[in-house]
Design a protein around this motif. Structure first.
Motif, mmCIF file in Angstrom:
data_model
loop_
_atom_site.group_PDB
_atom_site.id
_atom_site.type_symbol
_atom_site.label_atom_id
_atom_site.label_comp_id
_atom_site.label_asym_id
_atom_site.label_seq_id
_atom_site.Cartn_x
_atom_site.Cartn_y
_atom_site.Cartn_z
ATOM 1 N N UNK A 43 0.827 -1.216 0.000
ATOM 2 C CA UNK A 43 0.000 0.000 0.000
ATOM 3 C C UNK A 43 0.859 1.262 0.000
ATOM 4 N N UNK A 44 2.081 1.110 -0.475
ATOM 5 C CA UNK A 44 2.922 2.307 -0.590
ATOM 6 C C UNK A 44 2.370 3.234 -1.660
ATOM 7 N N UNK A 45 1.641 2.650 -2.621
ATOM 8 C CA UNK A 45 1.040 3.515 -3.648
ATOM 9 C C UNK A 45 0.042 4.478 -3.021
ATOM 10 N N UNK A 46 -0.736 3.962 -2.043
ATOM 11 C CA UNK A 46 -1.703 4.846 -1.368
ATOM 12 C C UNK A 46 -0.986 5.919 -0.553
ATOM 13 N N UNK A 47 0.114 5.517 0.051
ATOM 14 C CA UNK A 47 0.869 6.474 0.862
ATOM 15 C C UNK A 47 1.411 7.598 -0.013
ATOM 16 N N UNK A 48 2.044 7.204 -1.122
ATOM 17 C CA UNK A 48 2.629 8.214 -2.002
ATOM 18 C C UNK A 48 1.531 9.090 -2.603
ATOM 19 N N UNK A 49 0.424 8.449 -2.912
ATOM 20 C CA UNK A 49 -0.728 9.203 -3.420
ATOM 21 C C UNK A 49 -1.124 10.304 -2.419
ATOM 22 N N UNK A 50 -1.206 9.887 -1.151
ATOM 23 C CA UNK A 50 -1.632 10.850 -0.119
ATOM 24 C C UNK A 50 -0.553 11.910 0.127
ATOM 25 N N UNK A 51 0.708 11.484 0.106
ATOM 26 C CA UNK A 51 1.789 12.441 0.360
ATOM 27 C C UNK A 51 1.802 13.517 -0.718
ATOM 28 N N UNK A 52 1.620 13.092 -1.958
ATOM 29 C CA UNK A 52 1.791 14.026 -3.068
ATOM 30 C C UNK A 52 0.490 14.702 -3.464
ATOM 31 N N UNK A 53 -0.593 14.378 -2.748
ATOM 32 C CA UNK A 53 -1.885 14.958 -3.110
ATOM 33 C C UNK A 53 -1.811 16.478 -3.123
ATOM 34 N N UNK A 54 -2.348 17.072 -4.148
ATOM 35 C CA UNK A 54 -2.375 18.532 -4.248
ATOM 36 C C UNK A 54 -1.041 19.125 -4.656
ATOM 37 N N UNK A 55 -0.069 18.272 -4.970
ATOM 38 C CA UNK A 55 1.245 18.805 -5.338
ATOM 39 C C UNK A 55 1.663 18.298 -6.716
ATOM 40 N N UNK A 56 0.684 18.071 -7.545
ATOM 41 C CA UNK A 56 0.964 17.516 -8.871
ATOM 42 C C UNK A 56 1.975 18.344 -9.651
ATOM 43 N N UNK A 57 1.895 19.645 -9.500
ATOM 44 C CA UNK A 57 2.759 20.503 -10.308
ATOM 45 C C UNK A 57 4.245 20.227 -10.057
ATOM 46 N N UNK A 58 4.557 19.638 -8.899
ATOM 47 C CA UNK A 58 5.970 19.387 -8.593
ATOM 48 C C UNK A 58 6.444 18.032 -9.102
ATOM 49 N N UNK A 59 5.520 17.170 -9.501
ATOM 50 C CA UNK A 59 5.870 15.846 -9.993
ATOM 51 C C UNK A 59 6.813 15.139 -9.019
ATOM 52 N N UNK A 60 6.321 14.873 -7.814
ATOM 53 C CA UNK A 60 7.178 14.330 -6.747
ATOM 54 C C UNK A 60 7.309 12.818 -6.778
#
Lengths: 523, 508
Positions: A43-60
């Motif tokens: 479920x690291x995909x969910x974690x990364x999804x949540x971490x990067x939420x709202x920060x798409x412009x940075x492509x993290x």
């Protein structure tokens, strides 16, 4: 992204030669587009999804797909994280990011306008904002008790940049154009379907008159009838006509606005632009873990080493916790450790008891530690593994059971072929698709191979026998309330749960025993 | 202009954060019945009393302030009611003009405000009339000050000024607006300007040195342009429109506050009339500071029960001064729950400044009132129900503070008696040690008896009275817990005297 040519004068000023806040060595720099295979299972995909939420412009995301290889690289990031938590610079960096974002919006906006004068004006604002942003950050970082190598080097770089001639002349140009425009004040006389524009000539404020006349009504807060007029950034032709008249009344000020744009088309510095993106890795992650801390859960810096004596106190599954916290559901924490010859956690016990969660916790802990990030728990020691393999039960069509068993075996063989003694393997409910005897036999063989490789392993299984295969295995069991096996505690423990009386144990769970109540109610 | 009838120095908060346990209190204390009687059919009054009763005061002086105002109100009921209906009229005026607010432009706001201010003029004049006529009949600090304010603030000069500006604000000579260059060169800081006096003759004007000026005339079919120009005009009057809109609202909000605060006292009047008509006693309670341990009353009855039955209801006399824990045991259907409810209701009524349903009543105020009642309707199995009880207790523990008043009604009985008693003991002891006053109606003998055996001065034991022979008086009297709860009374009643299996209990 295009970077600016660096002027010779600046090279001297930036001898610290800062390049990246994420990698101390330029050659260590890796961004990976594809998602690591273990992501969905852990479920690291969910974690990364949540971490990067709202920060798409940075492509993290590519940062989160690329774990670090050396302890020094991990420390480089730990230091930055710790500075951000310790020194009050996080707010400055957030403000920095917010301004940089606004600046980019300004630039985008500037391209969209119909009237040339408006485009020029927005471009000027963007450049001004950029200068303010860089200056403010340099000022904020100045004197901050930074310890992290990355942040210290960045500060030196920024200091040099802000002091450079090219930056200072940009600032001066902006100021002079802005000052010219700021002095303009005009009057519009509206009568029927026509209007006239001329310079303002000191006419008195009539609003003030009226406001003053009704002052005595004033009491407390009431509806604000101030209508907001921010409807459009664009100008309509009436507004454009007004500005056109103003340009005729003040020709010199408008000419300089026009020239500014041609002279300063590329004003952004490449290193600062990169920093703006990369620092978001830290900010996003700290914002993410704040939700756990706010919910009373702990987050800590793992001690990463080449020792297989791993440990976690009060660990939990980030992905699960991020779902439970908004529902106000309790998050159960678990401890685990391996010491001496111990290598394998064998997790058994009733279903829905937190076994898989423990396995995921173990995996997340190790993966995130290798990213140089803080992890769940009050204390953690992790192993610097080279590869993390997972084998989780896949949902499969019931009619192809045989295919599934074969597929299971093939996948495990592939994993064992790739694994080195420095790898980690996490097995979740393997061989559920065959009869028990077969499952025991196959599992024993696989476990034997794992033990021979000296792998670190978590094995979630319904086969109790696996728990006592040798000194390398440690048994952990998902606990239940003794008097009522229907009640899950989601605790997974090395030893069986103790025999607390039913009612008191429930009372304890709700924190309403004598001691707990006295602690909860302040005196 | 302030009303200040509910608080000495602040407005009544119409929508305060109500206690988190409002639904539980409403259910456990049958508050809907109380609010219904106070409302007397006026939904607005219902809303206000609901808020005022639940948003308890904790300051003794603040309670006394309201008690004084209410005493005044009881003596001048007619004047209070006529002020209330006057305040209500203001809302009808406002509603007539409400359509204006749909189109929120400075121009429409300006018009609505001027219309409203005109309409309010009449009401304000009548208000002052009441103040002039009845002002001297009131003695309380609250009412005296209100009437003084009305006489002082509502002078005639006010509306003359209003009309003067109304005339100017038509802009027959055109509107002069100044502006600066804002973001993206769009106009900013629009300010309405008073044109310079034009004393020159037209000949002088023609030959005077004219500053450069550029003019624009809309094409007759340029609708977008017309809108843009009207937008520009709106920006010019925005500040003025805002000021006038707010002025009208200030007057309206004064009426709103007057209406809301009077509504509380109207609610009290309604209830008072209801109870005195029935011959039930009421009295103004004596509130004591929260850190005191006072609870002594005579003839305290359950006002909600009285409101639902035709006859007068039984009152209780209890002296629990100095006690932190009051345990109530005894017969089923013996009046325990009614007693517990009367304690809770009286506390709420006292702490909103009302009279209470008793011959006399004195108690310390509490920092919060909490109820934990057995929930009959819980459909889940036994363990789930016990869980639910403890979970509710945990919710309470999150919010309760020292000096709170906690009412338990047959709590923690969803498990066996031994375990339930132990939980009840632990919880009650912890609460007591944290300075929380507990009234506990219980059948848990081990719990009640255990507490009694400690012979603590802090605890008082009450029992639902049962006369020899089994008749109930519905009175609650001091008495130690007994092993049985007279279930056999009911048993006998239902199965008859000779019923098999019931003999073991029968003692006469």
């Amino acid at each position: 992204m295009a970077t600016n040519p660096i002027h010779p004068a600046d090279v001297a000023a930036t001898e610290a030669s800062f390049r990246s806040i994420l990698w101390q060595r330029v050659e260590g720099r890796v961004e990976r587009g594809e998602v690591p295979e273990c992501f969905p299972d852990l479920n690291l995909d969910q974690i990364v999804e949540a971490v990067t939420a709202g920060k798409d412009e940075y492509n993290l995301r590519p940062f989160f797909h690329a774990p670090l290889d050396t302890l020094d690289d991990i420390e480089y990031r730990h230091d930055v994280f710790q500075d951000l938590e310790r020194v009050p610079v996080l707010e400055c960096l957030r403000a920095f990011a917010q301004r940089m974002r606004t600046m980019r919006e300004h630039l985008t906006q500037a391209e969209k306008f119909y009237y040339q004068q408006q485009r020029d004006s927005w471009f000027l604002d963007a450049a001004a904002l950029y200068c303010e942003t860089a200056t403010a950050l340099a000022h904020d970082l100045d004197g901050a008790p930074l310890r992290a190598r990355g942040l210290v080097a960045f500060r030196d770089y920024l200091r040099g940049y802000v002091a450079s001639d090219r930056f200072q002349s940009l600032v001066a140009d902006i100021q002079s154009v802005k000052q010219g425009l700021a002095t303009i004040r005009y009057c519009i006389l509206i009568r029927g379907d026509s209007f006239t524009v001329r310079r303002y000539e000191g006419e008195a404020d009539y609003s003030a008159d009226v406001v003053q006349a009704f002052e005595r009504f004033k009491q407390g807060a009431v509806t604000d009838y101030a209508v907001s007029f921010t409807s459009a950034r664009d100008m309509n032709h009436i507004e454009a006509a007004v500005v056109g008249f103003a340009a005729q009344l003040w020709p010199e000020e408008f000419r300089r606005l026009d020239e500014f744009r041609t002279e300063h088309r590329e004003y952004q510095d490449g290193v600062i632009r990169t920093f703006d993106r990369e620092i978001q890795f830290y900010i996003a992650y700290l914002e993410y873990v704040a939700r756990f801390r706010n919910a009373g859960l702990s987050v800590c810096y793992p001690r990463v080493s080449k020792s297989k004596a791993v440990l976690c106190r009060d660990g939990y599954d980030f992905a699960l916790a991020q779902l439970l916290i908004p529902e106000k559901s309790p998050v159960v924490c678990n401890d685990f450790y391996l010491r001496g010859p111990e290598r394998i956690l064998v997790v058994s016990g009733p279903n829905q008891g937190g076994k898989t969660t423990l396995a995921r916790t173990f995996g997340q802990l190790h993966y995130l530690a290798r990213l140089g990030c803080p992890v769940a728990g009050t204390e953690a020691r992790t192993f610097l593994f080279d590869a993390l393999f997972t084998h989780f039960e896949r949902e499969e069509d019931i009619t192809t059971l045989r295919g599934k068993l074969e597929d299971d075996l093939a996948r495990i063989r592939k994993i064992l072929n790739q694994a080195t003694p420095d790898s980690i393997i996490i097995l979740n409910e393997i061989f559920t698709s065959t009869v028990l005897d077969d499952a025991i036999l196959l599992s024993r063989n696989i476990m034997g191979a794992i033990m021979r490789l000296d792998l670190l392993c978590v094995c979630v299984t319904f086969i109790d026998e696996l728990a006592s295969l040798g000194e390398q295995t440690v048994s952990m069991v998902s606990a239940v309330v003794p008097d009522n096996p229907a009640v899950r505690t989601y605790k997974v423990v090395r030893t069986a749960a103790d025999g607390l009386a039913y009612a008191l144990s429930i009372a304890e769970r709700y924190r309403v025993t004598y001691d707990q109540l006295k602690r909860r109610i302040g005196s | 202009m302030k009303v200040f009838l509910l608080h000495r120095n602040r407005d009544f908060d119409v929508q305060p954060p109500l206690p988190w346990n409002t639904p539980a209190l409403t259910q456990d204390l049958e508050l809907a019945t109380l609010f219904g009687a106070m409302a007397g059919g006026d939904e607005f009054v219902r809303g206000v009393v609901q808020t005022a009763v639940l948003d308890s005061l904790t300051d003794v002086d603040a309670i006394r302030y309201r008690q004084d105002v209410l005493r005044d109100g009881l003596h001048n009921a007619a004047a209070v009611r006529s002020l209330y209906s006057l305040a209500t009229e203001a809302f009808l005026e406002e509603r007539k003009l409400r359509y204006w607010t749909v189109f929120r432009s400075p121009g429409t706001i300006l018009h609505r405000s001027l219309d409203l201010l005109g309409a309010f003029e009449g009401l304000l004049r009548r208000l002052r009339q009441v103040a002039d006529e009845h002002g001297n009949e009131f003695q309380s600090e609250g009412f005296t000050r209100l009437f003084a304010t009305l006489r002082r603030e509502l002078d005639d000069g006010y509306f003359i000024k209003l009309r003067d500006h109304l005339r100017r604000l038509r802009f027959r000579e055109g509107m002069l607006v100044s502006a600066e260059l804002g973001q993206g060169l769009k106009g900013a800081n629009y300010v309405l300007r008073k044109p310079h006096d034009t004393t020159q003759s037209w000949v002088e004007r023609i030959f005077a040195q004219k500053p450069p000026a550029y003019s624009y005339r809309l094409h007759p079919r340029d609708e977008a342009g017309a809108r843009a120009l009207s937008d520009l005009r709106d920006r010019g009057v925005a500040l003025v429109a805002n000021a006038l809109g707010q002025s009208a609202d200030h007057v309206l909000s004064f009426f709103a506050m007057l209406r809301a605060e009077l509504a509380f006292y109207v609610g009290c009047l309604n209830l008072h009339e209801h109870l005195t008509r029935k011959g039930e006693p009421v009295c103004f309670p004596v509130p004591e500071r929260a850190d005191q341990r006072r609870h002594a009353f005579a003839g305290l009855y359950d006002v909600c029960l009285s409101l639902t039955v035709g006859s007068r209801v039984v009152g209780n006399d209890v002296d629990a001064d100095g006690r932190t824990t009051v345990i109530i045991t005894g017969a089923n259907q013996g009046g325990k729950s009614t007693f517990l409810r009367s304690v809770g209701l009286a506390q709420l009524m006292m702490q909103c400044g009302m009279f209470v349903p008793a011959a006399s009543f004195r108690a310390n105020v509490c920092s919060g009132l909490f109820t934990h009642y057995k929930r009959e309707e819980d459909p889940s199995m036994k363990s789930g129900k016990f869980d639910e009880e403890l979970s509710r207790m945990s919710d309470i523990a999150d919010r309760i503070h020292p000096n709170a008043l906690m009412l338990f009604n047959e709590s923690f009985a969803a498990t066996n008696e031994r375990e339930g008693s132990e939980i009840a003991r632990q919880i009650t002891s912890a609460l007591a040690e944290r300075g929380i006053k507990v009234f506990f109606v219980t059948h848990l003998y081990a719990f009640a008896h255990g507490l009694h055996a400690r012979r603590s001065e802090d605890a008082l034991f009450l029992r639902a009275e049962r006369r020899p022979g089994g008749t109930r008086t519905f009175k609650v009297v001091p008495g130690e817990p007994l092993q049985t709860t007279y279930g056999e009374d009911l048993y006998k009643k239902v199965f008859g005297r000779k019923a098999r299996g019931g003999c073991a209990f029968v003692n006469d």
